[in-house]
Design a protein around this motif. Structure first.
Motif, PDB file in Angstrom:
ATOM      1  N   VAL A  19       5.220   2.705  -3.951  1.00  0.00           N
ATOM      2  CA  VAL A  19       5.579   1.705  -4.740  1.00  0.00           C
ATOM      3  C   VAL A  19       6.229   0.310  -4.125  1.00  0.00           C
ATOM      4  O   VAL A  19       5.797  -0.690  -4.611  1.00  0.00           O
ATOM      5  CB  VAL A  19       6.438   2.328  -5.931  1.00  0.00           C
ATOM      6  CG1 VAL A  19       7.125   1.041  -6.811  1.00  0.00           C
ATOM      7  CG2 VAL A  19       5.743   3.434  -6.619  1.00  0.00           C
ATOM      8  N   LYS A  20       7.344   0.648  -3.184  1.00  0.00           N
ATOM      9  CA  LYS A  20       7.819  -0.509  -2.567  1.00  0.00           C
ATOM     10  C   LYS A  20       6.596  -1.314  -1.682  1.00  0.00           C
ATOM     11  O   LYS A  20       6.812  -2.466  -1.821  1.00  0.00           O
ATOM     12  CB  LYS A  20       8.751   0.040  -1.587  1.00  0.00           C
ATOM     13  CG  LYS A  20      10.282   0.474  -2.203  1.00  0.00           C
ATOM     14  CD  LYS A  20      11.193   0.879  -1.264  1.00  0.00           C
ATOM     15  CE  LYS A  20      12.365   1.490  -2.196  1.00  0.00           C
ATOM     16  NZ  LYS A  20      13.267   2.164  -1.143  1.00  0.00           N
ATOM     17  N   LEU A  21       5.991  -0.574  -1.129  1.00  0.00           N
ATOM     18  CA  LEU A  21       4.997  -1.352  -0.276  1.00  0.00           C
ATOM     19  C   LEU A  21       3.940  -2.161  -1.231  1.00  0.00           C
ATOM     20  O   LEU A  21       3.472  -3.271  -0.754  1.00  0.00           O
ATOM     21  CB  LEU A  21       4.080  -0.253   0.796  1.00  0.00           C
ATOM     22  CG  LEU A  21       4.917  -0.011   1.897  1.00  0.00           C
ATOM     23  CD1 LEU A  21       4.273   1.092   2.472  1.00  0.00           C
ATOM     24  CD2 LEU A  21       5.119  -1.204   2.823  1.00  0.00           C
ATOM     25  N   LEU A  22       3.445  -1.343  -2.245  1.00  0.00           N
ATOM     26  CA  LEU A  22       2.667  -2.012  -3.184  1.00  0.00           C
ATOM     27  C   LEU A  22       3.310  -3.406  -3.753  1.00  0.00           C
ATOM     28  O   LEU A  22       2.820  -4.338  -3.814  1.00  0.00           O
ATOM     29  CB  LEU A  22       2.141  -1.000  -4.320  1.00  0.00           C
ATOM     30  CG  LEU A  22       1.428  -1.673  -5.249  1.00  0.00           C
ATOM     31  CD1 LEU A  22      -0.080  -1.993  -4.783  1.00  0.00           C
ATOM     32  CD2 LEU A  22       1.281  -0.660  -6.586  1.00  0.00           C
ATOM     33  N   VAL A  23       4.626  -3.089  -4.225  1.00  0.00           N
ATOM     34  CA  VAL A  23       5.254  -4.502  -4.734  1.00  0.00           C
ATOM     35  C   VAL A  23       5.116  -5.572  -3.757  1.00  0.00           C
ATOM     36  O   VAL A  23       5.150  -6.918  -4.032  1.00  0.00           O
ATOM     37  CB  VAL A  23       6.622  -3.939  -5.428  1.00  0.00           C
ATOM     38  CG1 VAL A  23       7.556  -5.129  -5.527  1.00  0.00           C
ATOM     39  CG2 VAL A  23       6.495  -3.037  -6.551  1.00  0.00           C
ATOM     40  N   ALA A  24       5.742  -5.262  -2.419  1.00  0.00           N
ATOM     41  CA  ALA A  24       5.726  -6.128  -1.333  1.00  0.00           C
ATOM     42  C   ALA A  24       4.470  -6.812  -1.257  1.00  0.00           C
ATOM     43  O   ALA A  24       4.470  -8.245  -0.943  1.00  0.00           O
ATOM     44  CB  ALA A  24       6.451  -5.727  -0.053  1.00  0.00           C
ATOM     45  N   ALA A  27       3.905  -9.348  -4.012  1.00  0.00           N
ATOM     46  CA  ALA A  27       4.369 -10.569  -4.024  1.00  0.00           C
ATOM     47  C   ALA A  27       3.887 -11.381  -2.591  1.00  0.00           C
ATOM     48  O   ALA A  27       3.869 -12.654  -3.011  1.00  0.00           O
ATOM     49  CB  ALA A  27       5.889 -10.012  -3.751  1.00  0.00           C
ATOM     50  N   PHE A  28       3.701 -10.797  -1.798  1.00  0.00           N
ATOM     51  CA  PHE A  28       3.281 -11.607  -0.484  1.00  0.00           C
ATOM     52  C   PHE A  28       1.892 -12.430  -1.050  1.00  0.00           C
ATOM     53  O   PHE A  28       1.765 -13.353  -0.690  1.00  0.00           O
ATOM     54  CB  PHE A  28       3.084 -11.010   0.570  1.00  0.00           C
ATOM     55  CG  PHE A  28       2.447 -11.668   1.631  1.00  0.00           C
ATOM     56  CD1 PHE A  28       3.329 -12.518   2.555  1.00  0.00           C
ATOM     57  CD2 PHE A  28       1.127 -11.315   2.091  1.00  0.00           C
ATOM     58  CE1 PHE A  28       3.026 -13.093   3.505  1.00  0.00           C
ATOM     59  CE2 PHE A  28       0.529 -12.175   3.279  1.00  0.00           C
ATOM     60  CZ  PHE A  28       1.412 -12.878   4.046  1.00  0.00           C
ATOM     61  N   THR A  29       0.949 -11.530  -1.487  1.00  0.00           N
ATOM     62  CA  THR A  29      -0.246 -12.159  -1.928  1.00  0.00           C
ATOM     63  C   THR A  29      -0.132 -13.239  -3.054  1.00  0.00           C
ATOM     64  O   THR A  29      -0.726 -14.251  -2.767  1.00  0.00           O
ATOM     65  CB  THR A  29      -1.186 -11.096  -2.530  1.00  0.00           C
ATOM     66  OG1 THR A  29      -1.214 -10.041  -1.414  1.00  0.00           O
ATOM     67  CG2 THR A  29      -2.501 -11.474  -2.763  1.00  0.00           C
ATOM     68  N   GLY A  30       0.784 -12.984  -3.928  1.00  0.00           N
ATOM     69  CA  GLY A  30       1.093 -14.288  -5.036  1.00  0.00           C
ATOM     70  C   GLY A  30       1.626 -15.420  -4.217  1.00  0.00           C
ATOM     71  O   GLY A  30       1.327 -16.423  -4.613  1.00  0.00           O
TER      72      GLY A  30
END
Length: 176
Positions: A19-24, A27-30
């Motif tokens: 979940v942390k990797l997915l959120v990161a 966020a980076f892509t955005g």
């Protein structure tokens, strides 16, 4: 303790990491897409504003370049020394070439360059620069581009090939 209760913490920590990797990643892509969109949208506006408000300045650039060397390959048994363009006042650059014969093209032949400087104090040639190389295959032209900086005097180049062959150039004067 049941096997099920010992697996639960591992699964929970693995799920939390995913979940942390997915959120990161999101966020980076955005952030990347946001910067890309804002940059392309505001670039024309910034260009228009700066063109009206900033005074025009002329900038002169200068550079020195070395000429393209088209010297022919030297004849077998000789070494040629050609002067190249220098980048600094007391820097002399040279293209030194010699033909290296490989009587056994299936094996490697080694050769070494030596730039020697004449010593008036000891009255002999002393090594100033060296370089070693080699190749496999038929005969080829060995090239070396040494530079002499702030050290005028008489020099000569020497090419030694594994197997005993040794060639020397004529002496040449390096001056500032």
């Amino acid at each position: 303790m049941s096997p099920r209760s010992s697996v639960a913490p591992v699964v929970a920590s693995g799920t939390a990491s995913v979940v942390k990797l997915l959120v990161a990643t999101l966020a980076f892509t955005g952030a990347y897409l946001g910067v890309e969109v804002s940059h392309s949208a505001s670039a024309p506006a910034r260009a228009g504003v700066s063109a009206r408000s900033a005074p025009v300045r002329t900038v002169s650039l200068s550079s020195k370049s070395a000429p393209l060397v088209t010297a022919e390959a030297p004849a077998a048994g000789t070494i040629t020394v050609d002067t190249l363009a220098a980048l600094r006042p007391c820097e002399k650059s040279y293209l030194i070439q010699g033909m290296v014969d490989n009587p056994h093209p299936e094996s490697v032949v080694s050769y070494g360059w030596r730039l020697q400087r004449w010593s008036a104090a000891t009255r002999n040639w002393r090594t100033y620069l060296t370089r070693n190389a080699g190749f496999a295959g038929p005969s080829q032209t060995a090239r070396w581009r040494p530079s002499v900086i702030d050290n005028p005097g008489w020099y000569r180049a020497e090419l030694s090939v594994s197997g005993g062959a040794r060639l020397r150039s004529e002496k040449f004067l390096v001056s500032c």
